[in-house]
Motif scaffolding. Structure first.
Motif, PDB file in Angstrom:
ATOM      1  N   ALA A  33       9.588 -26.761  37.018  1.00  0.00           N
ATOM      2  CA  ALA A  33      10.418 -27.461  36.285  1.00  0.00           C
ATOM      3  C   ALA A  33       9.703 -27.951  34.916  1.00  0.00           C
ATOM      4  CB  ALA A  33      10.706 -28.678  37.188  1.00  0.00           C
ATOM      5  N   THR A  34       8.088 -27.786  34.985  1.00  0.00           N
ATOM      6  CA  THR A  34       7.355 -28.360  33.835  1.00  0.00           C
ATOM      7  C   THR A  34       7.420 -27.309  32.675  1.00  0.00           C
ATOM      8  OG1 THR A  34       5.422 -27.739  34.871  1.00  0.00           O
ATOM      9  CG2 THR A  34       6.216 -29.754  35.485  1.00  0.00           C
ATOM     10  N   MET A  35       7.823 -26.008  33.166  1.00  0.00           N
ATOM     11  CA  MET A  35       7.592 -24.893  32.298  1.00  0.00           C
ATOM     12  C   MET A  35       8.887 -24.415  31.568  1.00  0.00           C
ATOM     13  SD  MET A  35       5.435 -22.530  35.222  1.00  0.00           S
ATOM     14  CE  MET A  35       5.349 -21.164  33.958  1.00  0.00           C
ATOM     15  N   GLU A  36       9.021 -23.795  30.555  1.00  0.00           N
ATOM     16  CA  GLU A  36       9.935 -23.194  29.833  1.00  0.00           C
ATOM     17  C   GLU A  36      10.168 -21.735  29.970  1.00  0.00           C
ATOM     18  OE1 GLU A  36       9.498 -23.889  25.491  1.00  0.00           O
ATOM     19  OE2 GLU A  36       9.577 -25.873  25.763  1.00  0.00           O
ATOM     20  N   ASP A  37      11.561 -21.214  30.064  1.00  0.00           N
ATOM     21  CA  ASP A  37      11.924 -19.772  30.222  1.00  0.00           C
ATOM     22  C   ASP A  37      11.460 -19.322  31.619  1.00  0.00           C
ATOM     23  OD1 ASP A  37      12.718 -19.997  27.609  1.00  0.00           O
ATOM     24  OD2 ASP A  37      10.847 -19.595  26.631  1.00  0.00           O
ATOM     25  N   VAL A  38      11.687 -20.010  32.611  1.00  0.00           N
ATOM     26  CA  VAL A  38      11.444 -19.581  34.013  1.00  0.00           C
ATOM     27  C   VAL A  38      12.610 -18.775  34.315  1.00  0.00           C
ATOM     28  CG1 VAL A  38      10.651 -20.178  36.129  1.00  0.00           C
ATOM     29  CG2 VAL A  38       9.496 -21.330  34.596  1.00  0.00           C
ATOM     30  N   ILE A  39      12.399 -17.581  35.102  1.00  0.00           N
ATOM     31  CA  ILE A  39      13.324 -16.944  35.759  1.00  0.00           C
ATOM     32  C   ILE A  39      13.199 -17.108  37.370  1.00  0.00           C
ATOM     33  CG2 ILE A  39      14.454 -14.514  36.138  1.00  0.00           C
ATOM     34  CD1 ILE A  39      12.692 -13.651  33.446  1.00  0.00           C
ATOM     35  N   SER A  40      14.429 -17.983  37.591  1.00  0.00           N
ATOM     36  CA  SER A  40      14.230 -18.371  39.055  1.00  0.00           C
ATOM     37  C   SER A  40      15.213 -17.379  40.050  1.00  0.00           C
ATOM     38  CB  SER A  40      14.739 -19.750  39.450  1.00  0.00           C
ATOM     39  OG  SER A  40      14.786 -20.049  40.579  1.00  0.00           O
ATOM     40  N   LEU A  41      14.659 -16.859  40.914  1.00  0.00           N
ATOM     41  CA  LEU A  41      15.332 -16.394  41.965  1.00  0.00           C
ATOM     42  C   LEU A  41      15.135 -17.107  43.531  1.00  0.00           C
ATOM     43  CD1 LEU A  41      14.785 -12.455  41.404  1.00  0.00           C
ATOM     44  CD2 LEU A  41      16.503 -14.010  40.803  1.00  0.00           C
ATOM     45  N   GLY A  42      15.023 -18.534  43.466  1.00  0.00           N
ATOM     46  CA  GLY A  42      14.440 -18.931  44.311  1.00  0.00           C
ATOM     47  C   GLY A  42      15.461 -20.011  45.106  1.00  0.00           C
ATOM     48  N   ILE A  43      16.395 -20.538  44.347  1.00  0.00           N
ATOM     49  CA  ILE A  43      17.419 -21.653  45.031  1.00  0.00           C
ATOM     50  C   ILE A  43      18.516 -20.980  45.486  1.00  0.00           C
ATOM     51  CG2 ILE A  43      18.714 -23.626  44.731  1.00  0.00           C
ATOM     52  CD1 ILE A  43      15.696 -24.023  44.531  1.00  0.00           C
ATOM     53  N   GLY A  44      18.881 -21.347  46.854  1.00  0.00           N
ATOM     54  CA  GLY A  44      20.021 -20.686  47.689  1.00  0.00           C
ATOM     55  C   GLY A  44      21.336 -21.390  47.224  1.00  0.00           C
ATOM     56  N   GLU A  45      21.610 -21.355  46.035  1.00  0.00           N
ATOM     57  CA  GLU A  45      22.856 -21.913  45.436  1.00  0.00           C
ATOM     58  C   GLU A  45      23.735 -20.920  44.738  1.00  0.00           C
ATOM     59  OE1 GLU A  45      24.642 -25.968  43.235  1.00  0.00           O
ATOM     60  OE2 GLU A  45      22.348 -25.384  42.961  1.00  0.00           O
ATOM     61  N   PRO A  46      25.028 -20.697  45.081  1.00  0.00           N
ATOM     62  CA  PRO A  46      25.894 -19.647  44.237  1.00  0.00           C
ATOM     63  C   PRO A  46      25.824 -20.027  42.926  1.00  0.00           C
ATOM     64  CG  PRO A  46      26.929 -20.576  46.449  1.00  0.00           C
ATOM     65  CD  PRO A  46      25.638 -21.324  45.988  1.00  0.00           C
ATOM     66  N   GLN A 351       4.134 -14.481  35.160  1.00  0.00           N
ATOM     67  CA  GLN A 351       5.448 -13.817  34.739  1.00  0.00           C
ATOM     68  C   GLN A 351       6.370 -14.766  34.550  1.00  0.00           C
ATOM     69  OE1 GLN A 351       5.627 -10.686  33.462  1.00  0.00           O
ATOM     70  NE2 GLN A 351       3.515 -10.498  33.794  1.00  0.00           N
ATOM     71  N   LYS A 352       6.380 -16.099  34.879  1.00  0.00           N
ATOM     72  CA  LYS A 352       7.372 -17.027  34.982  1.00  0.00           C
ATOM     73  C   LYS A 352       8.430 -16.585  35.793  1.00  0.00           C
ATOM     74  CE  LYS A 352       6.500 -18.950  30.462  1.00  0.00           C
ATOM     75  NZ  LYS A 352       6.853 -19.749  29.222  1.00  0.00           N
ATOM     76  N   VAL A 353       8.163 -16.137  36.961  1.00  0.00           N
ATOM     77  CA  VAL A 353       9.483 -15.821  37.851  1.00  0.00           C
ATOM     78  C   VAL A 353       9.092 -16.552  39.157  1.00  0.00           C
ATOM     79  CG1 VAL A 353      10.331 -14.103  39.353  1.00  0.00           C
ATOM     80  CG2 VAL A 353       9.702 -13.507  36.928  1.00  0.00           C
ATOM     81  N   ALA A 354      10.281 -17.406  39.797  1.00  0.00           N
ATOM     82  CA  ALA A 354       9.870 -18.440  40.678  1.00  0.00           C
ATOM     83  C   ALA A 354      10.741 -17.749  41.905  1.00  0.00           C
ATOM     84  CB  ALA A 354      10.587 -19.603  40.520  1.00  0.00           C
ATOM     85  N   VAL A 355       9.982 -17.449  42.905  1.00  0.00           N
ATOM     86  CA  VAL A 355      10.651 -17.076  44.146  1.00  0.00           C
ATOM     87  C   VAL A 355       9.773 -18.004  45.239  1.00  0.00           C
ATOM     88  CG1 VAL A 355      11.005 -14.816  43.643  1.00  0.00           C
ATOM     89  CG2 VAL A 355       8.847 -15.247  44.658  1.00  0.00           C
ATOM     90  N   VAL A 356      10.224 -17.829  46.791  1.00  0.00           N
ATOM     91  CA  VAL A 356       9.604 -18.866  47.459  1.00  0.00           C
ATOM     92  C   VAL A 356       8.566 -18.255  48.527  1.00  0.00           C
ATOM     93  CG1 VAL A 356      10.255 -20.603  49.342  1.00  0.00           C
ATOM     94  CG2 VAL A 356      11.761 -19.995  47.254  1.00  0.00           C
ATOM     95  N   PRO A 357       7.487 -18.782  48.791  1.00  0.00           N
ATOM     96  CA  PRO A 357       6.709 -18.221  49.901  1.00  0.00           C
ATOM     97  C   PRO A 357       7.679 -18.254  51.226  1.00  0.00           C
ATOM     98  CG  PRO A 357       5.485 -20.051  48.706  1.00  0.00           C
ATOM     99  CD  PRO A 357       6.873 -20.208  48.167  1.00  0.00           C
ATOM    100  N   GLY A 358       7.200 -16.937  51.902  1.00  0.00           N
ATOM    101  CA  GLY A 358       7.557 -16.696  53.228  1.00  0.00           C
ATOM    102  C   GLY A 358       7.385 -17.848  54.149  1.00  0.00           C
ATOM    103  N   THR A 359       6.189 -18.513  54.060  1.00  0.00           N
ATOM    104  CA  THR A 359       5.594 -19.691  54.710  1.00  0.00           C
ATOM    105  C   THR A 359       6.256 -20.952  54.835  1.00  0.00           C
ATOM    106  OG1 THR A 359       3.955 -19.876  53.091  1.00  0.00           O
ATOM    107  CG2 THR A 359       3.264 -18.743  55.031  1.00  0.00           C
ATOM    108  N   ALA A 360       7.105 -20.952  53.781  1.00  0.00           N
ATOM    109  CA  ALA A 360       7.930 -22.143  53.595  1.00  0.00           C
ATOM    110  C   ALA A 360       8.858 -22.167  54.819  1.00  0.00           C
ATOM    111  CB  ALA A 360       8.590 -22.400  52.467  1.00  0.00           C
ATOM    112  N   PHE A 361       9.054 -21.242  55.532  1.00  0.00           N
ATOM    113  CA  PHE A 361      10.145 -20.841  56.453  1.00  0.00           C
ATOM    114  C   PHE A 361       9.448 -20.821  57.991  1.00  0.00           C
ATOM    115  CE2 PHE A 361      11.831 -19.557  52.651  1.00  0.00           C
ATOM    116  CZ  PHE A 361      12.888 -20.417  52.266  1.00  0.00           C
ATOM    117  N   GLY A 362       8.228 -21.110  57.851  1.00  0.00           N
ATOM    118  CA  GLY A 362       7.399 -20.789  59.194  1.00  0.00           C
ATOM    119  C   GLY A 362       6.207 -19.922  59.087  1.00  0.00           C
ATOM    120  N   ALA A 363       5.222 -20.321  59.685  1.00  0.00           N
ATOM    121  CA  ALA A 363       3.942 -19.577  59.514  1.00  0.00           C
ATOM    122  C   ALA A 363       4.065 -18.165  59.747  1.00  0.00           C
ATOM    123  CB  ALA A 363       2.960 -20.010  60.602  1.00  0.00           C
ATOM    124  N   CYS A 364       5.195 -17.645  60.505  1.00  0.00           N
ATOM    125  CA  CYS A 364       5.406 -16.135  60.624  1.00  0.00           C
ATOM    126  C   CYS A 364       5.826 -15.519  59.438  1.00  0.00           C
ATOM    127  CB  CYS A 364       5.959 -16.050  61.822  1.00  0.00           C
ATOM    128  SG  CYS A 364       7.875 -16.540  61.644  1.00  0.00           S
TER     129      CYS A 364
END
Length: 396
Positions: A33-46, A351-364
């Motif tokens: 949110a503090t950066m410009e021109d970020v390409i996000s593939l992170g939020i689960g929203e249509p 590269q200003k690409v936002a994705v989510v670490p798998g660990t956000a959904f459990g250590a496995c």
């Protein structure tokens, strides 16, 4: 000395709340949110706007002055439409007046189920990776979350053996989060039948989170465990309008179960919430009555994006099994030698690409990342190109 000087309001907070970690999904996006021109593939929203006929129904309700509370359980017409929808789409028969509760999003329905059933000392089985709310909500109710690590070689599905080993005399609830966020995995009828066999003779209730039920890309339509013989009375289906109808901001969900269970959930709901937003409920009636074509259109587009992104990830060397549900994929980044957090942080900063670490959904989830394809195909193409550049720079 001022007697008030030693008073600390935060010292009175529930220790279970204080000790809960914040959602791992939000960490990187606060940085993004503090950066410009970020390409996000992170939020689960249509990325689709709520279809016009649904929006218009909400507007019309306001024009007609329908701004009062509805009944606690929700508009009678909406509950009947939800029951008809469940029969039409999933062959499940619910009493529209007594077997359906309209909630503020599927999230409230999950919370209600936890609070209605859990007593301190109970255990709740939660397969991981999965959405972030189940374990924390169970803990806040005084239960112990018992996590089952689902494995990539099983396509991140819950296996009968793993479930059997997790059950103890204290087990009260099993969460079934399929189609799954973050992996995109689904459970087939045969696989659910095997899970049902394990539950025979137990006193375990099932919370089946089916918010992504309409986003199933396999040859078999979505199957609810409530369809499996012997499972209807011990299953509460939680779902909503956010994903299938692109209605995230309308905050509307529902729970379906036996009239007795819905009666108790409604009692809790009436003390905590009163009722879901009236305008949203009128819009949802139209979604139920006229939204099947919208679902088909959005599913077709998601399916195209799904095939494109999975193919692109595999070609660049990030192994990704085929997700058959929801709008996420869960590729392995183990070949990079980075942790999931390290990979995502560097990808964002370099590269200003936002994705989510798998660990956000459990250590496995270590060694994996979650990528959402609820974005335009042009957006996805840009992100994949940047990710390929990133890999070339970091893998020699």
């Amino acid at each position: 000395m001022n007697s008030e000087s030693s008073f600390s309001p935060t010292s009175l907070l529930n220790p279970k709340l204080v000790n809960l970690p914040p959602s791992g999904i939000r960490k990187l996006f606060d940085i993004a949110a503090t950066m410009e021109d970020v390409i996000s593939l992170g939020i689960g929203e249509p990325d689709f706007v709520t279809p016009w006929h649904i929006r218009n129904a909400g507007i019309h309700s306001l024009e007609k002055g329908r701004t009062q509370y509805t009944s606690n359980a929700g508009l009678a017409l909406l509950r009947e439409e939800i029951a008809r929808y469940m029969k039409r789409r999933f062959n499940l028969s619910y009493d529209g007046q007594k077997g359906v509760l309209v909630t503020v999003g599927g999230s409230e329905a999950i919370d209600l189920c936890m609070r209605a059933f859990i007593c301190p000392g109970d255990e709740v089985i939660v397969p991981l990776p999965s959405f972030v709310c189940y374990g924390p909500l169970a803990e806040l109710c005084g239960a112990k979350p018992v996590y089952i690590d689902m494995k990539a070689e099983d396509h991140f599905k819950l296996t009968p053996d793993a479930l059997r080993k997790a059950i103890t005399p204290k087990t009260k609830l099993l969460v079934l989060p399929f189609p799954n966020n973050p992996t995109g995995s689904v459970m087939t009828r045969d696989e659910l039948t095997e899970i049902a066999k394990i539950l025979e003779g137990t006193n375990i209730m099932v919370i089946s989170d089916e918010i992504y039920a309409e986003l199933n890309y396999g040859e078999e339509r979505h199957v609810s465990i409530a369809e499996i013989p012997g499972m209807f009375d011990r299953t509460i289906i939680v779902s909503g309008f956010s994903k299938a109808y692109a209605m995230t901001g309308w905050r509307l969900g529902y729970a379906c179960a036996s009239p007795e269970i819905i009666g108790y959930l409604t009692k809790l709901h009436q003390y905590a919430i009163m009722c879901a937003p009236t305008m949203s409920q009128f819009a949802a009636v139209d979604a139920m009555q006229n939204g099947d074509e919208d679902i088909a259109m959005m599913r077709k587009e998601y399916n195209y994006r799904r095939r494109y992104i999975v193919d692109g990830l595999n070609k660049m060397g990030l192994t990704c099994f085929e997700p058959l549900g929801a709008f996420y994929c869960f590729p392995s980044i183990q070949k990079t030698g980075m942790t999931s957090d390290e990979f995502c942080s560097k990808l964002l900063l370099e590269q200003k690409v936002a994705v989510v670490p798998g660990t956000a959904f459990g250590a496995c989830g270590e060694g994996f990342i979650r990528i959402s394809y609820a974005y335009s195909i042009d957006h996805i193409k840009q992100a994949l190109k940047a990710m390929e550049t990133f890999l070339k720079e970091h893998i020699q």
